[in-house]
Scaffold this motif. Structure first.
Motif, short mmCIF file in Angstrom:
data_model
loop_
_atom_site.label_atom_id
_atom_site.label_comp_id
_atom_site.label_asym_id
_atom_site.label_seq_id
_atom_site.Cartn_x
_atom_site.Cartn_y
_atom_site.Cartn_z
N HIS A 179 0.92 -1.20 -0.41
CA HIS A 179 0.05 0.14 0.22
C HIS A 179 0.76 1.21 0.12
O HIS A 179 0.44 2.23 0.57
CB HIS A 179 -0.71 0.11 1.07
CG HIS A 179 -1.95 -1.32 1.21
ND1 HIS A 179 -2.95 -1.33 -0.83
CD2 HIS A 179 -2.79 -1.78 1.38
CE1 HIS A 179 -3.78 -2.01 -0.26
NE2 HIS A 179 -3.85 -2.78 1.21
N ASP B 68 -0.34 -5.71 -3.46
CA ASP B 68 -1.03 -4.22 -3.63
C ASP B 68 0.19 -3.02 -3.04
O ASP B 68 0.65 -2.12 -1.89
CB ASP B 68 -1.30 -4.22 -2.69
CG ASP B 68 -2.84 -4.42 -2.74
OD1 ASP B 68 -3.63 -4.77 -4.19
OD2 ASP B 68 -3.92 -4.55 -2.08
N ASN C 216 -4.81 -6.60 -6.44
CA ASN C 216 -5.06 -5.25 -6.42
C ASN C 216 -5.25 -4.08 -7.20
O ASN C 216 -6.32 -3.40 -7.70
CB ASN C 216 -6.50 -5.99 -6.07
CG ASN C 216 -6.61 -5.83 -4.90
OD1 ASN C 216 -5.81 -6.25 -4.18
ND2 ASN C 216 -8.06 -5.50 -4.44
N HIS C 217 -4.37 -3.51 -6.50
CA HIS C 217 -4.39 -2.16 -5.67
C HIS C 217 -2.88 -1.62 -6.49
O HIS C 217 -1.97 -2.17 -5.41
CB HIS C 217 -4.31 -1.05 -5.10
CG HIS C 217 -5.89 -1.48 -4.08
ND1 HIS C 217 -6.55 -0.78 -4.79
CD2 HIS C 217 -5.71 -2.21 -3.34
CE1 HIS C 217 -7.91 -1.40 -4.34
NE2 HIS C 217 -7.21 -1.75 -3.01
N LYS D 299 -12.29 -10.09 12.51
CA LYS D 299 -13.10 -10.15 11.47
C LYS D 299 -14.46 -11.05 10.96
O LYS D 299 -14.41 -11.97 10.25
CB LYS D 299 -11.95 -10.72 9.89
CG LYS D 299 -10.78 -10.18 9.85
CD LYS D 299 -10.90 -8.65 9.11
CE LYS D 299 -9.37 -8.50 8.82
NZ LYS D 299 -9.72 -6.60 7.80
N HIS E 165 -17.23 -10.12 10.16
CA HIS E 165 -17.52 -9.85 8.30
C HIS E 165 -17.60 -10.92 7.74
O HIS E 165 -17.77 -10.95 6.86
CB HIS E 165 -17.89 -8.55 7.84
CG HIS E 165 -16.53 -8.23 7.88
ND1 HIS E 165 -15.30 -8.14 8.75
CD2 HIS E 165 -15.65 -7.96 6.55
CE1 HIS E 165 -13.53 -7.90 8.09
NE2 HIS E 165 -15.00 -7.63 6.61
N PHE E 166 -16.35 -11.61 8.00
CA PHE E 166 -16.03 -12.82 6.84
C PHE E 166 -17.21 -14.07 7.13
O PHE E 166 -16.96 -15.05 6.35
CB PHE E 166 -13.95 -13.60 7.48
CG PHE E 166 -13.67 -12.86 7.09
CD1 PHE E 166 -13.47 -11.72 6.50
CD2 PHE E 166 -12.17 -12.99 7.15
CE1 PHE E 166 -12.53 -10.73 6.10
CE2 PHE E 166 -11.01 -12.22 6.61
CZ PHE E 166 -11.35 -11.36 5.94
N ASP F 95 -19.58 -15.36 4.59
CA ASP F 95 -18.48 -16.09 3.16
C ASP F 95 -17.93 -16.96 3.54
O ASP F 95 -18.25 -18.17 2.58
CB ASP F 95 -17.21 -14.87 2.15
CG ASP F 95 -17.51 -13.60 1.73
OD1 ASP F 95 -18.88 -13.86 1.72
OD2 ASP F 95 -16.85 -12.46 2.19
N HIS G 290 -3.68 -9.51 1.27
CA HIS G 290 -4.55 -8.69 0.99
C HIS G 290 -6.14 -8.85 1.76
O HIS G 290 -6.97 -8.36 1.92
CB HIS G 290 -5.33 -9.97 0.42
CG HIS G 290 -6.90 -9.66 -1.07
ND1 HIS G 290 -6.68 -8.32 -1.40
CD2 HIS G 290 -7.56 -10.25 -0.78
CE1 HIS G 290 -8.63 -7.95 -1.90
NE2 HIS G 290 -8.75 -8.97 -2.02
N MET G 291 -5.76 -9.33 3.20
CA MET G 291 -7.41 -9.87 4.03
C MET G 291 -7.13 -9.14 4.43
O MET G 291 -7.69 -8.75 6.12
CB MET G 291 -7.36 -11.43 4.47
CG MET G 291 -8.06 -11.83 3.20
SD MET G 291 -9.26 -11.85 1.81
CE MET G 291 -10.56 -11.65 3.41
N HIS G 292 -5.92 -8.32 5.25
CA HIS G 292 -5.57 -7.18 6.03
C HIS G 292 -5.85 -8.17 6.97
O HIS G 292 -6.25 -7.47 8.50
CB HIS G 292 -6.47 -6.01 6.05
CG HIS G 292 -6.18 -4.79 4.84
ND1 HIS G 292 -6.45 -4.38 4.13
CD2 HIS G 292 -4.91 -5.51 3.75
CE1 HIS G 292 -6.10 -3.65 3.40
NE2 HIS G 292 -5.03 -4.54 2.97
P1 5GP Z 1 -8.05 -4.54 -0.44
O1 5GP Z 1 -6.38 -3.41 0.06
O2 5GP Z 1 -6.77 -5.18 -0.99
O3 5GP Z 1 -9.00 -3.24 -0.67
O4 5GP Z 1 -8.88 -5.15 0.13
C1 5GP Z 1 -8.46 -6.04 1.40
C2 5GP Z 1 -9.60 -5.62 2.20
O5 5GP Z 1 -10.95 -6.38 1.81
C3 5GP Z 1 -9.47 -6.41 3.54
O6 5GP Z 1 -9.89 -5.32 4.56
C4 5GP Z 1 -10.52 -7.91 3.40
O7 5GP Z 1 -10.61 -7.80 4.53
C5 5GP Z 1 -11.17 -7.33 2.81
N1 5GP Z 1 -11.77 -8.05 2.25
C6 5GP Z 1 -11.15 -8.65 0.50
N2 5GP Z 1 -11.78 -9.96 0.30
C7 5GP Z 1 -12.96 -10.28 0.42
C8 5GP Z 1 -13.98 -11.42 1.17
O8 5GP Z 1 -13.40 -12.15 0.17
N3 5GP Z 1 -14.59 -11.17 1.71
C9 5GP Z 1 -14.15 -10.20 2.88
N4 5GP Z 1 -15.21 -10.26 3.47
N5 5GP Z 1 -14.05 -9.29 2.83
C10 5GP Z 1 -12.60 -9.19 1.88
#
Ligand code: 5GP
Ligand code: MN
Length: 382
Positions: free
Chosen positions: A10, A38, A83-84, A192, A194-195, A198, A227-229
């Protein structure tokens, strides 16, 4: 040998290097840093315009200082795309290349060697819609191209799936699909919540299906992703008893697990004289991999630049063996060392540029350079 792995970049190179220096105060910096996507290698305003992201995140970031030479990366830094990204920049370096002194983009897919490590890598995110398409995006990018260009293609997954020699590590931006079933899923859901939609019953799952297949085929010892932070660890057992340790890292923020420093046992460090031997030995060189070069060469004529989805063509074992023979005959051990470059090709906004490192790589492999915008190929795709 020690290698540091960072989750998403980032654009925060200064903070990442500062944190690494702080973590390694006693030991000195590791031999290399790997950033799992990223990365945001933005050189200028027109690169920035090719980065997919919400407007509030559209910032130049730190990379430019390294590109212009105001700062120098304090250690060898390798990265993949997420993706960024400055997509126009990375698209020009499909096979990989130096983007600044000491900073190497691994390309859309790659296998490199560093010391005794053999590292595989793939850039991008999986999206079903774009998976079977060719590399059709070309500048100036439309809104739709800006979003599709970072989606991984079956062609790159196919190339990696042709590997037969064992890999030590693998690097991806996204997680392999369903990897959370092999680690502390409850903890992941606490961090997380909110996962749950999914991951829970009826959910789509999180992660890329092709990466899961690659993990099962390639069975690397370690797999790093971002990616998932969130930091997440898993152990995936394979049928032969062998285990892949998965480790996802966070982005660079205070109190987050975004860096991991890994001690890699080498012949030298395993012997009795440890630290001083390491300090006196020359730094490890980044090397091409013969099996991968053969795959790149064999698959190069099958690359598609069309936007229509089509079945990915492949090559058989006999064809691969022919190309391997070519590589062994025509590429010397010295030529396996990836030449260090500091190249800043004239950049025409809205056009791709020909990089001499790509031209040299294609010359080494005696294969067509699909990125030769100025050449006399009958069918230039850019
Ligand atoms: P980026 O930095 O690439 O825009 O996005 C990462 C963020 O998107 C992270 O906070 C990650 O948790 C969330 N994220 C990415 N893919 C998914 C997904 O498939 N499902 C959910 N719930 N969150 C996602
Ligand atoms: Mn991402």
């Amino acid at each position: 040998m020690r290698i540091a792995i960072q989750g998403c970049g980032h654009g925060d190179l200064n903070a990442i290097y500062a944190k690494l220096a702080q973590l390694c105060k006693e030991t000195g910096l590791p031999d290399a840093l790997i950033v799992c996507g990223d990365f945001q290698a933005i050189r200028n305003g027109s690169d920035l315009a090719t980065m997919a992201c919400p407007p509030r995140y559209r910032q130049m970031g730190d990379f430019c200082e390294y590109y212009t030479g105001r700062r120098v990366a304090p250690l060898l830094t390798l990265f993949i795309g997420g993706n960024h990204e400055a997509s126009s920049h990375l698209a020009e370096l499909y096979h990989g290349g130096w983007v600044a002194p000491n900073i190497y983009f691994l390309g859309y897919a790659n296998v490199v060697r560093l010391g005794e490590l053999r590292i595989g890598a793939i850039s991008g995110l999986y999206h079903k819609r774009d998976y079977e398409r060719g590399y059709w995006e070309s500048p100036p990018y439309t809104e739709s191209a800006i979003r599709s260009i970072y989606h991984m293609r079956a062609f790159d997954v196919r190339r990696l799936s042709l590997l037969r020699e064992p890999l030590n590590w693998f690097i991806s931006h996204e997680w392999p699909l369903g990897i959370y079933d092999y680690g502390d899923r409850a903890r992941l859901l606490r961090i997380k919540p909110h996962f749950r939609t999914d991951i829970g019953p009826g959910g789509e799952g999180i992660g890329a299906a092709p990466l899961r297949t690659l993990l099962e085929q390639l069975r690397p010892r370690k797999w790093y992703a971002a990616h998932m932070h969130v930091e997440f660890k898993a152990n995936v057992p394979h049928r032969d008893g062998h285990v892949t340790e998965f480790h996802a890292l966070d982005k660079c923020l205070p109190h987050r697990q975004h860096l991991s420093i890994v001690e890699v046992p080498t012949a030298a460090s395993a012997s009795a004289s440890s630290a001083s031997a390491d300090a006196n030995s020359p730094p490890h060189q980044l090397m091409y991999d013969r099996e991968w070069l053969a795959i790149v060469r064999a698959m190069n004529p099958l690359m598609s630049f069309r936007s229509t989805p089509q079945p990915t063509l492949s090559v058989d074992a006999a064809c691969l063996a022919e190309h391997r023979k070519f590589i062994d005959m025509h590429v010397s051990d010295t030529e396996l060392v990836i030449p260090r470059r500091h190249e800043r090709p004239a950049h025409l906004p809205g056009r791709h540029t020909t990089w001499s490192q790509t031209a040299d790589f294609c010359r080494l492999l005696q294969m067509k350079n699909h990125w030769d915008v100025g050449g006399s190929d009958e069918e230039p795709h850019k």
